[in-house]
Design an enzyme around this catalytic site. Structure first.
Site, PDB file in Angstrom:
ATOM      1  N   GLY A  86      11.123  -8.426 -13.296  1.00  0.00           N
ATOM      2  CA  GLY A  86      10.081  -9.448 -13.158  1.00  0.00           C
ATOM      3  C   GLY A  86      10.653 -10.830 -12.975  1.00  0.00           C
ATOM      4  O   GLY A  86      11.086 -11.468 -13.937  1.00  0.00           O
ATOM      5  N   THR A 142       4.198  -5.626 -10.684  1.00  0.00           N
ATOM      6  CA  THR A 142       3.558  -6.906 -10.340  1.00  0.00           C
ATOM      7  C   THR A 142       2.225  -7.116 -11.068  1.00  0.00           C
ATOM      8  O   THR A 142       1.603  -6.166 -11.547  1.00  0.00           O
ATOM      9  CB  THR A 142       3.311  -6.968  -8.827  1.00  0.00           C
ATOM     10  OG1 THR A 142       2.566  -5.809  -8.450  1.00  0.00           O
ATOM     11  CG2 THR A 142       4.607  -7.004  -8.060  1.00  0.00           C
ATOM     12  N   CYS A 151       1.453   0.419  -9.517  1.00  0.00           N
ATOM     13  CA  CYS A 151       1.121  -0.363  -8.314  1.00  0.00           C
ATOM     14  C   CYS A 151      -0.304  -0.901  -8.497  1.00  0.00           C
ATOM     15  O   CYS A 151      -1.226  -0.123  -8.728  1.00  0.00           O
ATOM     16  CB  CYS A 151       1.216   0.508  -7.065  1.00  0.00           C
ATOM     17  SG  CYS A 151       0.671  -0.386  -5.589  1.00  0.00           S
ATOM     18  N   GLY A 155       0.805  -1.228   0.000  1.00  0.00           N
ATOM     19  CA  GLY A 155       0.000   0.000   0.000  1.00  0.00           C
ATOM     20  C   GLY A 155       0.833   1.272   0.000  1.00  0.00           C
ATOM     21  O   GLY A 155       0.411   2.298   0.535  1.00  0.00           O
TER      22      GLY A 155
END
Ligand code: SIN
Length: 320
Positions: free
Chosen positions: A259, A209, A146, A92
């Site tokens: 990644g 991600t 994000c 977060g």
């Protein structure tokens, strides 16, 4: 006589060592980097002291935790859960705020190329955070990706017009290279890359991600405090390879790959796909900080045994 020939030997072995280092040197968007293995944002970068440690462990570049205008405590815990092939995280974007971080940076000597990562809710917030951070770093990375922070990150980074506007508003105001970190959670990452390039980005970082979730079958509830999060680790490596491959083909600006890189082969694969450098995140947590030296030494041997330079390798998989 003997003494002088011994010192000649010493000099020539020093030259070999220098040449060894030179083989891993790279240049991205005008930044000279001692080696192409870079710490990704989000790991060890919440304080400049952490970045210093990673630099000393052999990273060519280090990236700060993503910083916003105000301090942020992040999502409720649990924030990280191990899953098959990697980790799901929903931190977060916890951070002390860009102004506090800038103060802390001033007392630190970081012996690697320093990238400062910023996020915001609007072009104006991105612009203000980037302007505050730019004088203290070598390059700025925009976190447009994000996957689990409402109105931030990939909520913005999936809209090509917004990406172009954000990049444009910053590119004309800072004098440091500007990188856009992209989300793979889109139908076609090339469109977002093109938008960043049109806005004036000097480089791309791909990928952040993938959206994911884990559910506890005993409690019958999502495990993460935020319910969903971002998947990292070896499971996403093939997605990163395809994304870098596609972006390299379509764009003129350099791509930094990211990644699921854990091994030397993973690193080389991303470079062959088109990455000029590669970020390491999850592997720092799973393998420790020795991963930087391990990856560099694998890359050095790979290049040396084939008598190739690093630039020969970048995008070589496109030759077929
Ligand atoms: C986080 O702090 O939530 C992770 C940052 C990111 O995925 O970009």
């Amino acid at each position: 006589m003997e003494k002088s020939s011994a010192s000649k030997k010493e000099i020539s072995s020093r030259e070999v060592v220098m040449a060894d280092h030179d083989r891993l040197k790279t240049e991205i968007a005008g930044l000279s980097i001692s080696n192409p293995v870079i710490l990704a944002s989000g790991v060890m970068g919440t304080t400049p002291g952490g970045l210093s440690r990673v630099a000393s462990a052999g990273a060519g570049g280090v990236t700060s935790k993503s910083l916003g205008l105000d301090p942020r405590s992040g999502h409720p815990s649990p924030n990280v859960v191990e899953v098959a092939g990697g980790y799901l995280n929903a931190m977060g974007l916890p951070n002390p705020g860009v102004e506090e971080y800038v103060q802390e940076l001033r007392g630190n000597d970081i012996e690697a190329t320093l990238f400062g990562s910023v996020y915001g809710q609007s072009p104006e917030e991105f612009r203000r955070a980037a302007k505050l951070l730019a004088p203290e770093v070598d390059g700025i990375e925009l976190n447009l990706s994000c996957p689990h922070a409402e109105k931030l990150g990939s909520a913005i980074g999936t809209d090509p017009r917004l990406v172009e506007n954000i990049v444009h508003s910053i590119a004309r105001e800072i004098d440091k290279p500007l990188f856009a970190k992209l989300t793979p959670n889109v139908a076609d990452i090339r469109k977002i890359g093109k938008a960043a390039e049109a806005g004036g980005a000097d480089g791309i970082v791909a990928i952040n991600t993938l959206k994911g979730m884990a559910i506890d079958v005993t409690t019958m509830r999502p495990i993460l405090g935020n319910k969903s999060g971002g998947l990292s680790g070896p499971a996403i490596h093939p997605v990163a390879v395809k994304s870098v491959y596609d972006l390299y083909e379509r764009l003129s600006i350099p791509v930094i790959g990211a990644g699921g890189v854990e091994t030397g082969e993973d690193l080389i694969e991303l470079i062959l796909a088109g990455a000029s450098a590669v970020q390491i995140g999850t592997a720092v947590a799973t393998k420790g900080m020795s991963v930087f030296k391990e990856l560099n030494s694998f890359l050095f041997d790979y290049l040396n045994s084939r008598e190739l330079s690093l630039s020969d390798l970048v995008g070589k998989a496109h030759e077929c």
